[in-house]
Design an enzyme around this catalytic site. Structure first.
Site, mmCIF file in Angstrom:
data_model
loop_
_atom_site.group_PDB
_atom_site.id
_atom_site.type_symbol
_atom_site.label_atom_id
_atom_site.label_comp_id
_atom_site.label_asym_id
_atom_site.label_seq_id
_atom_site.Cartn_x
_atom_site.Cartn_y
_atom_site.Cartn_z
ATOM 1 N N ARG A 65 -17.744 -35.323 -75.295
ATOM 2 C CA ARG A 65 -19.115 -35.611 -74.887
ATOM 3 C C ARG A 65 -19.280 -35.638 -73.369
ATOM 4 N NH1 ARG A 65 -17.848 -41.104 -76.892
ATOM 5 N NH2 ARG A 65 -17.841 -42.575 -75.134
ATOM 6 N N PRO A 71 -18.005 -47.016 -59.291
ATOM 7 C CA PRO A 71 -17.069 -46.044 -58.736
ATOM 8 C C PRO A 71 -17.346 -44.643 -59.266
ATOM 9 C CG PRO A 71 -15.914 -48.013 -59.480
ATOM 10 C CD PRO A 71 -17.321 -48.125 -59.970
ATOM 11 N N GLU A 72 -17.254 -43.665 -58.382
ATOM 12 C CA GLU A 72 -17.453 -42.275 -58.799
ATOM 13 C C GLU A 72 -16.106 -41.663 -59.194
ATOM 14 O OE1 GLU A 72 -20.368 -40.015 -56.686
ATOM 15 O OE2 GLU A 72 -21.373 -41.804 -55.941
ATOM 16 N N ARG A 75 -32.607 -44.741 -61.339
ATOM 17 C CA ARG A 75 -31.555 -44.787 -60.330
ATOM 18 C C ARG A 75 -32.160 -44.487 -58.957
ATOM 19 N NH1 ARG A 75 -26.284 -44.351 -62.092
ATOM 20 N NH2 ARG A 75 -25.853 -44.982 -59.944
ATOM 21 N N LYS A 127 -15.560 -40.525 -65.014
ATOM 22 C CA LYS A 127 -15.421 -41.926 -64.627
ATOM 23 C C LYS A 127 -14.573 -42.723 -65.617
ATOM 24 C CE LYS A 127 -19.936 -41.820 -62.316
ATOM 25 N NZ LYS A 127 -21.259 -42.455 -62.163
ATOM 26 N N ASN A 167 -24.125 -41.440 -57.623
ATOM 27 C CA ASN A 167 -25.310 -41.398 -56.766
ATOM 28 C C ASN A 167 -25.023 -40.864 -55.374
ATOM 29 O OD1 ASN A 167 -28.021 -41.680 -56.435
ATOM 30 N ND2 ASN A 167 -28.083 -43.876 -56.790
#
Length: 267
Positions: A123, A2-3, A256, A52, A164
């Site tokens: 981060r 999931p984005e 990816r 995320k 992605n």
């Protein structure tokens, strides 16, 4: 995976349904039993997302951190909740609001103390869905790097929440090759990319679906799969580009999948 828009949508729902009241937290599966016991019966003050990551902040100062990873899902139900089905890592019940939710299969489900929450968010890069995002700092990092822009957009320490699909589609929408080094990007190009993400991703939060194809191009070729968004290049390898007709290219970048149009996104 999931984005970011998915996590922000879940956070907004949990804020509406559970925040401001005591909740019961358990772990039917048992893997989160100790963590659940630490927050069970406490008031959930706030639910938020950062990239995320989903964060449930409790009145005690403790925070439950969830990262869905590839397989994590929340099931939202009205009370009374049925008996747990499958491997339910965390069950949260809001008796005062009449809703419950079950979490299955996350990469992370853990209780964090305030310094650990600060370390986590420190981060992460700029999140296009957060008003406190520092897109100029992210742009500076990108323009100092010789890594490909396609890799930088997926680096959660640079941009938080982009995955992605948004990576492939926003680069296509601006005619930018994913192979261009960050140092080649102008400030104007970065500002335009960021502004587009700030428009596209909230639409995903509101609708639960990604809408990335402009109306003038949204005809002809269907989506790459049933119940999936219509895209310009993502998962459309070998299919004709919606704009120029050139077959969409496919490769990998830093392990990816990568999709682009060689004509619309020249190197």
């Amino acid at each position: 995976m999931p984005e970011g828009h998915t996590l922000h949508r879940i956070a907004r729902l949990h804020q509406e349904r559970f925040a401001g009241a005591a909740v019961r937290v358990s772990s039917p599966q048992g893997r989160f039993a100790d963590g659940a016991a630490l927050v069970d019966g406490q008031v959930l003050e706030r639910a938020e997302a950062y990239g995320k990551h989903l964060l449930h902040h409790y009145a005690s100062g403790l925070t439950v951190h969830v990262h869905l990873g590839l397989y994590g899902t929340f099931s939202e139900v009205e009370l009374p909740m049925p008996a747990p089905v499958g491997q339910v890592r965390m069950r949260m019940v809001g008796a005062a609001t009449g809703f419950g939710t079950d979490l299955r299969g996350p990469t992370a489900c853990e209780v964090l103390h305030p310094p650990e929450v600060e370390a986590l968010t420190a981060r992460l890069g700029a999140d296009p869905l957060r008003p406190d995002a520092d897109h100029e700092r992210a742009g500076e990092r990108i323009r100092r790097s010789r890594r490909a822009i396609g890799a930088l957009l997926m680096d959660q320490s640079v941009i938080a929440g982009v995955g992605n699909v948004y990576r492939a589609e926003v680069l296509f929408r601006h005619g930018i090759s994913p192979f261009r080094p960050g140092t080649s990007l102008t400030a104007a190009e970065w500002d335009a990319l960021w502004a587009d993400l700030v428009v596209l991703m909230p639409t995903g939060v509101e609708t639960g679906r990604m809408h990335v194809v402009r109306p003038e191009h949204d005809s002809g070729a269907p989506s790459y799969a049933k119940d999936r968004p219509r895209t310009y290049v993502y998962r459309r390898q070998g299919e004709p580009c919606r704009v120029c007709g050139t077959p969409v290219s496919h490769g990998t970048m830093e392990a990816r999948n990568l999709f682009w149009c060689n004509v619309c996104q020249p190197r």
